[in-house]
Scaffold this active site. Structure first.
Site, PDB file in Angstrom:
ATOM      1  N   GLY A   1      -4.260   6.866  -4.706  1.00 25.42           N
ATOM      2  CA  GLY A   1      -4.733   6.300  -3.444  1.00 25.42           C
ATOM      3  C   GLY A   1      -6.234   6.377  -3.258  1.00 25.42           C
ATOM      4  O   GLY A   1      -6.720   6.291  -2.128  1.00 25.42           O
ATOM      5  N   HIS A  47      -7.200  -5.325  -9.391  1.00 25.23           N
ATOM      6  CA  HIS A  47      -6.652  -5.205 -10.735  1.00 25.23           C
ATOM      7  C   HIS A  47      -7.737  -4.640 -11.652  1.00 25.23           C
ATOM      8  O   HIS A  47      -8.874  -5.123 -11.620  1.00 25.23           O
ATOM      9  CB  HIS A  47      -6.187  -6.579 -11.235  1.00 25.23           C
ATOM     10  CG  HIS A  47      -5.604  -6.526 -12.613  1.00 25.23           C
ATOM     11  ND1 HIS A  47      -4.334  -6.026 -12.852  1.00 25.23           N
ATOM     12  CD2 HIS A  47      -6.107  -6.858 -13.811  1.00 25.23           C
ATOM     13  CE1 HIS A  47      -4.094  -6.079 -14.154  1.00 25.23           C
ATOM     14  NE2 HIS A  47      -5.147  -6.571 -14.752  1.00 25.23           N
TER      15      HIS A  47
HETATM   16  N1  NHR Z   1       3.157  -9.151  -7.390  1.00 24.35           N
HETATM   17  C1  NHR Z   1       2.918 -10.455  -7.585  1.00 24.35           C
HETATM   18  N2  NHR Z   1       3.919 -11.304  -7.323  1.00 24.35           N
HETATM   19  N3  NHR Z   1       1.743 -10.944  -8.021  1.00 24.35           N
HETATM   20  C2  NHR Z   1       0.751 -10.079  -8.323  1.00 24.35           C
HETATM   21  O1  NHR Z   1      -0.400 -10.563  -8.762  1.00 24.35           O
HETATM   22  C3  NHR Z   1       0.955  -8.679  -8.161  1.00 24.35           C
HETATM   23  C4  NHR Z   1       2.201  -8.262  -7.694  1.00 24.35           C
HETATM   24  C5  NHR Z   1       2.473  -6.909  -7.541  1.00 24.35           C
HETATM   25  C6  NHR Z   1       1.544  -5.966  -7.897  1.00 24.35           C
HETATM   26  C7  NHR Z   1      -0.620  -5.341  -8.942  1.00 24.35           C
HETATM   27  C8  NHR Z   1      -0.632  -5.497 -10.479  1.00 24.35           C
HETATM   28  C9  NHR Z   1      -1.919  -5.006 -11.089  1.00 24.35           C
HETATM   29  O2  NHR Z   1      -2.969  -5.115 -10.484  1.00 24.35           O
HETATM   30  C10 NHR Z   1       0.310  -6.378  -8.411  1.00 24.35           C
HETATM   31  C11 NHR Z   1      -0.002  -7.731  -8.525  1.00 24.35           C
HETATM   32  C12 NHR Z   1       2.561  -3.675 -11.342  1.00 24.35           C
HETATM   33  C13 NHR Z   1       2.931  -4.297 -12.530  1.00 24.35           C
HETATM   34  C14 NHR Z   1       4.216  -3.920 -13.225  1.00 24.35           C
HETATM   35  O3  NHR Z   1       4.473  -4.362 -14.339  1.00 24.35           O
HETATM   36  C15 NHR Z   1       2.125  -5.294 -13.036  1.00 24.35           C
HETATM   37  C16 NHR Z   1       0.981  -5.665 -12.353  1.00 24.35           C
HETATM   38  C17 NHR Z   1       0.607  -5.042 -11.171  1.00 24.35           C
HETATM   39  C18 NHR Z   1       1.406  -4.038 -10.665  1.00 24.35           C
HETATM   40  N4  NHR Z   1       5.100  -3.089 -12.601  1.00 24.35           N
HETATM   41  C19 NHR Z   1       6.384  -2.667 -13.104  1.00 24.35           C
HETATM   42  C20 NHR Z   1       7.521  -3.406 -12.380  1.00 24.35           C
HETATM   43  O4  NHR Z   1       8.588  -3.497 -12.988  1.00 24.35           O
HETATM   44  C21 NHR Z   1       6.606  -1.194 -12.884  1.00 24.35           C
HETATM   45  C22 NHR Z   1       5.581  -0.365 -13.571  1.00 24.35           C
HETATM   46  C23 NHR Z   1       5.565   1.112 -13.111  1.00 24.35           C
HETATM   47  O5  NHR Z   1       6.287   1.481 -12.168  1.00 24.35           O
HETATM   48  O6  NHR Z   1       4.781   1.866 -13.679  1.00 24.35           O
HETATM   49  O7  NHR Z   1       7.349  -3.836 -11.208  1.00 24.35           O
HETATM   50  O8  NHR Z   1      -1.918  -4.566 -12.268  1.00 24.35           O
HETATM   51  C1  GAR Z   2      -6.744   1.543  -9.877  1.00 21.18           C
HETATM   52  O1  GAR Z   2      -7.540   1.540 -11.039  1.00 21.18           O
HETATM   53  C2  GAR Z   2      -6.142   0.164  -9.675  1.00 21.18           C
HETATM   54  O2  GAR Z   2      -6.997  -0.898 -10.007  1.00 21.18           O
HETATM   55  C3  GAR Z   2      -4.991   0.217 -10.626  1.00 21.18           C
HETATM   56  O3  GAR Z   2      -4.494   1.536 -10.556  1.00 21.18           O
HETATM   57  C4  GAR Z   2      -5.516   2.416 -10.089  1.00 21.18           C
HETATM   58  C5  GAR Z   2      -5.049   3.031  -8.819  1.00 21.18           C
HETATM   59  O4  GAR Z   2      -5.902   4.057  -8.411  1.00 21.18           O
HETATM   60  N1  GAR Z   2      -3.979  -0.722 -10.260  1.00 21.18           N
HETATM   61  C6  GAR Z   2      -3.063  -1.126 -11.095  1.00 21.18           C
HETATM   62  O5  GAR Z   2      -3.038  -0.798 -12.262  1.00 21.18           O
HETATM   63  C7  GAR Z   2      -2.027  -2.029 -10.500  1.00 21.18           C
HETATM   64  N2  GAR Z   2      -1.048  -2.316 -11.489  1.00 21.18           N
HETATM   65  P1  GAR Z   2      -5.802   4.633  -6.931  1.00 21.18           P
HETATM   66  O6  GAR Z   2      -4.337   4.886  -6.631  1.00 21.18           O
HETATM   67  O7  GAR Z   2      -6.572   5.906  -7.013  1.00 21.18           O
HETATM   68  O8  GAR Z   2      -6.408   3.617  -6.025  1.00 21.18           O
END
Ligand code: NHR
Ligand code: GAR
Length: 197
Positions: free
Chosen positions: A12, A117
């Site tokens: 966070g 991201h």
């Molecule tokens: N949802 C949508 N529809 N579109 C985006 O652009 C999103 C989203 C949800 C989250 C953050 C994203 C990142 O910045 C985000 C963007 C999680 C995963 C993932 O694979 C991928 C990208 C992002 C966040 N999550 C797995 C799942 O099954 C779980 C992984 C885990 O729990 O560690 O959801 O990177």
């Molecule tokens: C941050 O680097 C963010 O960009 C990334 O995780 C970290 C969270 O840090 N987000 C993702 O990878 C989303 N899939 P934080 O919890 O300390 O903000």
């Protein structure tokens, strides 16, 4: 008052940067906005501790408790709706939120759903961005603030920050360098969006 709803899964630190900037820059008075609630899908998310210490409402909505993504997203929408005021829909901010959201959810929040991201999009969508940037031999890396659309990590870009990749970097040292920049660009991008309205 425009409510900002922040979704987290872990440390966070981006959420904390937004909360601290909102206080320092008096968003409440200058932008008519406040961080209203921090919602986590993980019980052990450290960010919940910080939010509580700041007197911000927190909610835990564990995705594990739901059979489908649609059911989790529907419950999440119901929680968020409590922070929509008439004519003032909440801004929904993903800050290290690790669950992919369904197209139904994303479409409902079109234009008011943001993510940060940890890569220079459109490079390295998805997970393990820092290791993949190192493996590709990138000389720079960074982070991107974007509007969230149904196509993962593909929405319109609002802000980016670039950092150098150094010869001795590991995924952890690179992630830490990128994170310091995330803390600057995410609050700034949110303030810019609020100001534009
Ligand atoms: N949802 C949508 N529809 N579109 C985006 O652009 C999103 C989203 C949800 C989250 C953050 C994203 C990142 O910045 C985000 C963007 C999680 C995963 C993932 O694979 C991928 C990208 C992002 C966040 N999550 C797995 C799942 O099954 C779980 C992984 C885990 O729990 O560690 O959801 O990177
Ligand atoms: C941050 O680097 C963010 O960009 C990334 O995780 C970290 C969270 O840090 N987000 C993702 O990878 C989303 N899939 P934080 O919890 O300390 O903000």
């Amino acid at each position: 008052m425009k409510n900002i709803v922040i979704l987290i899964s872990g440390g966070g630190s981006n959420m904390a940067a937004i909360v601290n900037t909102a206080r320092r820059e008096a968003w409440h008075d200058k932008l008519g906005a406040r961080v209203a609630v921090v919602i986590s899908n993980q019980a052990q998310a450290q960010g919940l501790v910080f939010a509580r210490e700041q007197g911000i409402a927190t909610e835990l909505l564990e995705h594990k408790a739901f059979a489908t993504r649609e059911a989790f997203d529907a419950a999440l929408s119901m929680l968020i709706e409590r922070f929509d005021a008439p004519g003032q829909p909440a801004l929904v901010v993903l800050a290290g939120f690790m669950r992919i959201l369904t197209p139904g959810f994303v479409n409902r929040y079109a234009g008011r759903l943001l993510n940060i991201h940890p890569s220079l999009l459109p490079a390295f969508t998805g997970l393990q961005t820092h290791q993949r940037a190192l493996d590709a031999g990138c000389k720079v890396a960074g982070a991107t603030v974007h509007q969230v659309t149904a196509a993962l990590d593909h929405g319109p870009i609002l802000a980016q920050a670039v950092v150098p990749v150094l010869p001795a970097d590991t995924a952890d040292t690179l992630a830490a360098r990128v994170l310091t920049q995330e803390h600057l660009i995410y609050p700034r991008a949110i303030a810019g969006l609020l100001q534009a309205r």
